[in-house]
Structure formats: C-alpha cells, structure tokens
Write a protein that holds these residues in place. Structure first.
Motif, PDB file in Angstrom:
ATOM      1  N   ASP A 450      48.894  36.915  55.467  1.00  0.00           N
ATOM      2  CA  ASP A 450      49.527  35.600  55.514  1.00  0.00           C
ATOM      3  C   ASP A 450      49.785  35.156  54.086  1.00  0.00           C
ATOM      4  OD1 ASP A 450      49.164  35.745  58.216  1.00  0.00           O
ATOM      5  OD2 ASP A 450      47.406  34.432  58.256  1.00  0.00           O
ATOM      6  N   ASP A 451      50.923  34.512  53.895  1.00  0.00           N
ATOM      7  CA  ASP A 451      51.304  34.050  52.565  1.00  0.00           C
ATOM      8  C   ASP A 451      51.548  32.545  52.636  1.00  0.00           C
ATOM      9  OD1 ASP A 451      51.742  34.305  49.923  1.00  0.00           O
ATOM     10  OD2 ASP A 451      53.540  35.535  50.059  1.00  0.00           O
ATOM     11  N   HIS A 452      50.814  31.796  51.790  1.00  0.00           N
ATOM     12  CA  HIS A 452      50.949  30.346  51.723  1.00  0.00           C
ATOM     13  C   HIS A 452      51.589  30.007  50.382  1.00  0.00           C
ATOM     14  CE1 HIS A 452      47.866  30.157  55.004  1.00  0.00           C
ATOM     15  NE2 HIS A 452      47.427  31.243  54.381  1.00  0.00           N
ATOM     16  N   LEU A 453      52.712  29.297  50.417  1.00  0.00           N
ATOM     17  CA  LEU A 453      53.441  28.987  49.185  1.00  0.00           C
ATOM     18  C   LEU A 453      53.675  27.489  49.084  1.00  0.00           C
ATOM     19  CD1 LEU A 453      54.973  31.793  50.495  1.00  0.00           C
ATOM     20  CD2 LEU A 453      55.806  31.792  48.147  1.00  0.00           C
ATOM     21  N   LEU A 454      53.543  26.984  47.863  1.00  0.00           N
ATOM     22  CA  LEU A 454      53.815  25.591  47.550  1.00  0.00           C
ATOM     23  C   LEU A 454      54.771  25.529  46.364  1.00  0.00           C
ATOM     24  CD1 LEU A 454      50.184  24.129  47.763  1.00  0.00           C
ATOM     25  CD2 LEU A 454      51.975  23.969  49.505  1.00  0.00           C
ATOM     26  N   HIS A 455      55.716  24.593  46.421  1.00  0.00           N
ATOM     27  CA  HIS A 455      56.704  24.429  45.355  1.00  0.00           C
ATOM     28  C   HIS A 455      56.674  22.982  44.860  1.00  0.00           C
ATOM     29  CE1 HIS A 455      58.873  28.296  46.188  1.00  0.00           C
ATOM     30  NE2 HIS A 455      58.308  28.101  47.363  1.00  0.00           N
ATOM     31  N   VAL A 477      53.202  28.224  43.790  1.00  0.00           N
ATOM     32  CA  VAL A 477      51.886  28.832  43.952  1.00  0.00           C
ATOM     33  C   VAL A 477      51.885  29.625  45.245  1.00  0.00           C
ATOM     34  CG1 VAL A 477      49.405  28.417  44.066  1.00  0.00           C
ATOM     35  CG2 VAL A 477      50.874  26.861  42.757  1.00  0.00           C
ATOM     36  N   SER A 478      51.360  30.842  45.185  1.00  0.00           N
ATOM     37  CA  SER A 478      51.308  31.706  46.357  1.00  0.00           C
ATOM     38  C   SER A 478      49.881  32.199  46.549  1.00  0.00           C
ATOM     39  CB  SER A 478      52.259  32.900  46.191  1.00  0.00           C
ATOM     40  OG  SER A 478      52.058  33.852  47.213  1.00  0.00           O
ATOM     41  N   TYR A 479      49.399  32.079  47.792  1.00  0.00           N
ATOM     42  CA  TYR A 479      48.095  32.613  48.174  1.00  0.00           C
ATOM     43  C   TYR A 479      48.334  33.646  49.278  1.00  0.00           C
ATOM     44  CZ  TYR A 479      46.406  28.433  45.788  1.00  0.00           C
ATOM     45  OH  TYR A 479      46.161  27.454  44.858  1.00  0.00           O
ATOM     46  N   GLN A 480      48.171  34.907  48.930  1.00  0.00           N
ATOM     47  CA  GLN A 480      48.374  35.992  49.884  1.00  0.00           C
ATOM     48  C   GLN A 480      47.010  36.459  50.385  1.00  0.00           C
ATOM     49  OE1 GLN A 480      49.772  40.400  49.290  1.00  0.00           O
ATOM     50  NE2 GLN A 480      51.597  39.103  49.281  1.00  0.00           N
ATOM     51  N   ARG A 492      45.404  38.030  46.870  1.00  0.00           N
ATOM     52  CA  ARG A 492      45.959  37.688  45.567  1.00  0.00           C
ATOM     53  C   ARG A 492      46.442  36.240  45.542  1.00  0.00           C
ATOM     54  NH1 ARG A 492      43.536  41.456  44.572  1.00  0.00           N
ATOM     55  NH2 ARG A 492      44.146  43.410  43.548  1.00  0.00           N
ATOM     56  N   ALA A 493      46.253  35.622  44.375  1.00  0.00           N
ATOM     57  CA  ALA A 493      46.796  34.294  44.106  1.00  0.00           C
ATOM     58  C   ALA A 493      47.692  34.394  42.884  1.00  0.00           C
ATOM     59  CB  ALA A 493      45.670  33.293  43.853  1.00  0.00           C
ATOM     60  N   SER A 494      48.861  33.824  42.960  1.00  0.00           N
ATOM     61  CA  SER A 494      49.780  33.865  41.824  1.00  0.00           C
ATOM     62  C   SER A 494      50.356  32.487  41.594  1.00  0.00           C
ATOM     63  CB  SER A 494      50.902  34.885  42.064  1.00  0.00           C
ATOM     64  OG  SER A 494      51.706  34.483  43.153  1.00  0.00           O
TER      65      SER A 494
END
Length: 672
Positions: A450-455, A477-480, A492-494
């Motif tokens: 699952d990939d959570h992204l915030l802009h 921000v992405s939390y995979q 991974r967090a980017s």
C-alpha cells in the motif's frame, strides 16, 4: 525500408508529403501561383552531456517556375556524436527530397509531376532512394450550399523506382501506388466535412516486398432543432507489410488494423452538456519468415490478435460561479498469441512452443471515475476540487506470467487561488492519494504493498512596480508499506521537496536584472509503520542558482538581446558506506557517513537576434568548472555494503566543460 510518397487532402489545394524522414514531412503543401521564392537554412548544435553532442542542419525552399510549375526541395542532416563510443557516431543520418509539379490546364484539374527521395544512415549502414512520377486529377464537388467552395475530390496514380541498401545487400525494384480522397461539406463550411480516403502503395525490392493500404471515412452530423445533438463517426482499415533481413531469412511483419469510432454530444440545456466517445480497435500482427538459402534455418512464424475497447462518458455543468464535471471511462486491451507450424513440429513440440508464446497473453482493464468542481465565491478567489478513483486489473492466463495483479488508486486534491491588492496572488494545493497493489498469484504476494501519499503545494506571485517575485513549493511524502509481516524490512518512506524562487527587477526600460534558484531534496528511509518511525538510508540534494542581467535593443530590422550571468549547479548525495581499515588488528572496515559532491559553476553568456526578415540567431554558452569529490564522517560499528579505501575517497576530479547551444535560421533569396 523504402519511404513512399503520401498525398493527403487539403482544403482548396493539393498536399504533397514526401517521406517520413527523421526531419519530418518535407513538402507540406503546394504554394499558390505568385508566392514568394524563398530558401530557408537551419542549423542547430548543442552539448547534451560530458561527451555527447547533437547537431542538425537543413535547407529547404521552393521555386515558382512560371504560373504552372513549382519546384520544392529539402536536404538535411541529423547527428548524435559521443566521443567515447566506437564508432563515435551514435546516429549519422542524411536526407534529401525534391518535388516538381506541373499544372496541365488553367482550371488546375490535372497535375503532372515527379519526386526524388534519398535517405542514408551511416551509423546503421542503410541507404534508400526513391523516384516516383505522379498524375493527379482534382475537381470541386457539387456545392451543398452557395457558400461551399471547399468540397472536392482528388485521384492520383504513382509509379517509379525504389532502391534499398542494407545488410550488405543492394535491392531495387518498381514502386507504385494510388490515392483517392474526397471532402464534402454537407452542413456548410463551418461544420466538419464528410471525408473519405483510400491510399495504397507497394514496392518490390528483390526478395522483399513493402506495401501499405489505408481506407478511412469520417463524418459528423447535427440533429434536432438548433443542433443540440451532434453525432460523429469514423471507420478505418489499415494493412501494412514490411520485410527485412534477419538471420539468413526474410522477416515479414504483417500489420492489420480495423477501427470503429462513434461519438455524440448532446446539449441538455444552456448550462449542461453530455458527451460520449466510444471506439473499438482490432489490430493483428504476424511475424513470418522465409529462408534465403537452403542451409538457413527457418524461424518460427508467430503472431498475436488484439482487441482494444475504449469508452468515455462525460457530463459537464457550467454556471458563472460554478463549473463541475463527472467523467466515466473504461479501457480494455486483450492480446492473444498464436503460432503457425512453419517448422513442421510434431504435436508435442508444437504445444510446447505455443505455450511458450502464450505466456505473454494478457488482458488489461482500466476503470476510471473522475469528478471536478470549481467554485468562484468572489471574483478574486477560486476553489477547485478534483477527485479520481481508478482500478487497473491485469490478468495473464499463463501460470508462468507473474503480471496478474490489481492496482487501485484514489486521489483527492483541493486547490485555492486568491488574488489580492498590489498584484499579489497566492495559491495553495493540498492532496491525498492512496494506492494499493495486489498480485494475485501466491508466488508474488510478497510484492503486495500500500502506498500513502500526501502533497502540499503553496506558492505566491508578487509584482509590485518594477519587481516581480515568484515562489513555488511542492512537498510530497510517500509511505510504502508491504502487506506481509515478513516483508516489513522493505517498507520505505520518501520525502521530496521542490522549491523554485524567481526574482526580476526592471532597472531600465531595456535592462532586466534576474535571479533564479531551484532546490530539490529527496530523502529515502526505512519505515517502521507500526511505530511510525523511519531510519534514513539515502539523501540527495540539488541546488541550481543563476543570476544575471539581460539587455535588449530594438530597431526597424529586428531585436537583439544579450544576457550575462553566473550559474551554480551542485548535487550532494548522502549515504552510508564502509571504510577499509589500515590496522592489522580489529574489524576490517568501519561505518562512515559518506557525502558525494559534484559542483558545476561558471559564467553564462546568451545572445538572441530576431530579425523581421533574414537572419535569426540564438546562442548560449555556460563555461563551467566541474569538481567532483567526497567527504565523510566516521561512525560507530560496522556496515555491510559499498566499501572504499581512504585513497579512493581522497580522489578529486576537476574539469572544464563548456556547455553550449547554437541555433541559426537564415532566409535568403527572398523576392516578391
């Protein structure tokens, strides 16, 4: 491959296209009698890398030889040069085209002409040539209205010789074709016409044959009172046969495509519109082989059949302060491979070969819902909301194909734009996105995530008087997160931050001072999702700063501008590594925090000349000094990964690299 002459319909006059060379269509249209005579020279060269250069040049023009004759020509080169390569030229192409058209009668019904085409690629050791004669007839169709002067039909026959050199072989043969096209403006010149076209070409090149057939029909019709309903339709069929040499055989690529498209637009009332667009595409491809010699092995004939279905439905509503739309779209693509038993395999071996090809069979289905809303509460402020929901389903029937999966995506974006006093404008964007990828086969379940992204996207523009200030930021921000408990170490967090700052000041009417700064930071870390903690793994930061002044001059013959400035580009990479120990006792290596730095800086000069007629020039150079070096800081403990010695980390590289770009355009021989 031989390039054919293609003749396309054009309103009011014939259109001639010679080849599809790397330089694009050569002859776009026939000039009317009495037009200017001109020659256009083009040249461009630039450096695109440390050792890579790109160069293109060309010359094209036309001559009006009396009232009924026209001569058009074009020559050009296209090159990519890499000084480290063997040979150094990655691409080295040359092309030339010439067309001569003669109108036989005063009414411009009959046209006689011929055309020459030459194309050479020295890097690929190929060379093609073509000479075609053409006889064309065109006339206006019966006018559907008194103002219709555009409806017409055209018939053209082609014939000539073609040559082709490749793979150490010289082939030559006859080339011929035909083109029939008609345009009929059923609803007047303001509406789309009914268009019909059939085009066929063929060239026999020794053992190889190239041929093409295109048949298309398209139209549009309005219905009901005041034309609130408009229906569009299109039917088409294309077949193409291309042959080339491959491993002692001639490979034929047979392409056949059937297209059907239907669409409609219905105006419900003055505020609402419903649109529909639907298409069906049925392409097939076959790869067939025939031996050139008895000792040559015959490759296996193979092909695939494909079906593409596409539909899009849209409802739009527009009021002065509120605009909204709702869209549904669905796309399906299915591809199935098959074999022809050209090698006379027995049943068991044929089944094995067929299963090997059918591993690539696949079906893709994409369903998309999208809604948007824009609200203007005041004349100076706007609020926009966008939401999407998409599902991609990939199904591969073969158990050996690991692509079977589902991908779901949900996005919600809110954007606010405001204008304030003093030429001040602000924007703010916020978005949240959720993606889910699930592989269906158990062997691939470890890849589910699952990939959570915030802009976050703020910005402003301010232009008080002689100043102009622009600032934009984008943080995402992405939390995979992996689904399986055993795969949590791969979470991974980017974080990516981009910011752009631009300032200009009009010192004098023609003197502008400017400065730009762009920064991009990318951080990647290992994520502990349950505790919501992360450990940094890799970080890269890029700074790009430039400052200078631009002076411009304007006169009756054109304008000139000169820019002088300075540019600094710095790239920093942060990570962990291991340093080899020089001690005979203790651990063989220790942990270090390594910084890799590449800095490019130097003066910039740019000149631009725009003339009302004649010579135009754009040139720039960045004389940069590039320095690459590393620094590090000792840590505690050991590290498993990249290992360096102290001597390797002390190495430093210094180079002077002028990055340049020159574009010149010169119109000569112009007369009225």
């Amino acid at each position: 491959m031989v390039i054919f002459l293609v003749l396309g319909p054009l309103l009011g006059r014939a259109q001639v296209l010679v080849g599809a060379t790397p330089f694009g269509p050569v002859f776009s249209r026939l000039r009317p009698a009495g037009a200017d005579t001109a020659l256009l020279l083009l040249a461009r060269a630039r450096r695109v890398g440390v050792s890579t250069f790109v160069q293109t040049s060309g010359a094209r023009g036309y001559l009006q030889l009396g009232q009924r004759q026209q001569l058009r020509y074009r020559v050009g080169t296209d090159m990519i040069y890499d000084s480290r390569g063997t040979p150094p030229f990655v691409r080295e192409d040359y092309g030339a085209d010439l067309a001569h058209i003669f109108t036989l009668d005063a009414a411009n019904h009959w046209q006689l002409g011929h055309q020459l085409h030459y194309d050479q690629s020295r890097a690929n050791a190929t060379r093609t040539g073509l000479w075609l004669g053409r006889l064309g007839y065109q006339r206006r169709l019966h006018a559907s209205s008194p103002t219709d002067s555009l409806s017409q039909m055209r018939l053209t026959v082609l014939g000539g010789l073609a040559t082709d050199h490749r793979n150490g072989r010289d082939d030559a043969g006859l080339a011929y074709g035909f083109d029939a096209a008609a345009l009929y403006f059923l609803n007047g010149p303001g509406a789309a016409p009914l268009a019909v076209r059939v085009l066929g070409t063929r060239a026999n090149l020794g053992p190889r044959t190239m041929q093409r057939l295109v048949a298309e029909a398209a139209g549009e019709q309005a219905f009901l009172e005041n034309a609130p309903l408009t229906v569009q339709g299109r039917l088409g069929y294309r077949t193409n046969r291309a042959e080339d040499y491959l491993l002692g055989s001639v490979q034929r690529i047979q392409s056949d495509t059937v297209l059907a498209q239907a669409g409609a637009s219905y105006r419900i009332n003055e505020f609402a519109t419903l649109r529909s667009d639907n298409s069906l595409l049925l392409p097939t491809r076959a790869f067939r082989y025939r031996r050139l010699a008895e000792r040559a092995d015959t490759l296996q004939d193979v092909g695939y059949r494909q079906r593409e279905l596409d539909t899009r439905q849209e409802l739009r509503f527009a009021r002065p302060k509120l605009q909204t739309s709702l869209t549904f779209s669905y796309h399906e693509r299915t591809r199935a491979y098959y074999l022809d038993n050209s090698r006379f395999l027995n049943a068991a071996r044929l089944a094995t070969a067929l299963a090997r090809e059918q591993v690539k069979d696949i079906t893709e289905q994409t369903t998309l819902w999208q809604g948007s809303l824009t609200w203007l509460p005041t004349p100076r402020h706007a609020l926009a909301l966008l939401g999407t929901a998409q599902l991609l389903r990939v199904d591969a029937p073969s158990k050996d194909n690991q692509q079977t999966r589902d991908e779901a995506q949900h996005l919600l974006r809110l954007t606010w734009t405001g204008r304030w006093a003093g030429a001040f404008r602000t924007t703010l964007g916020v978005a949240g996105e959720y993606r889910q990828t699930v592989f269906i086969r158990a062997s691939q379940s470890s890849e589910n995530y699952d990939d959570h992204l915030l802009h976050w996207e703020p910005g402003f523009t301010w232009a008080p008087g002689k100043w102009s200030i622009r600032s934009n930021y984008h943080l995402w921000v992405s939390y995979q997160v992996r689904n399986l408990t055993t795969e949590q170490a791969r979470n991974r967090a980017s974080r990516v931050l981009e910011q752009t700052q631009s300032i200009t000041y009009q010192l004098r009417p023609r003197l502008l001072l400017l400065a730009d700064y762009v920064r991009r930071e990318n951080r990647v870390g290992q994520l502990d999702w349950t505790r919501f903690r992360e450990s940094p793994l890799d970080t890269s930061v890029t700074h790009d700063f430039s400052a200078g002044a631009r002076q411009s001059w304007a006169g009756p013959r054109g304008s000139t501008s000169l820019r002088l400035g300075y540019r600094l580009l710095e790239q920093r990479n942060y990570g962990r590594a291991a340093l080899e120990s020089t001690l005979t006792t203790g651990p063989a290596s220790t942990l270090i925090y390594l910084h890799g730095i590449t800095r490019q800086q130097g003066p910039e000069v740019a000149v631009e000349r725009r003339a009302t007629a004649g010579f135009n020039l754009t040139a720039s150079i960045w004389l940069q000094w590039m320095r690459t070096y590393s620094t590090y800081k000792a840590g505690s403990g050991g590290f498993t990964g990249s290992t360096y010695t102290a001597a390797e980390l002390a190495q430093e590289t210094n180079r002077v690299l002028p990055y340049f770009e020159v574009t010149a355009e010169w119109r000569v021989g112009r007369r009225r």
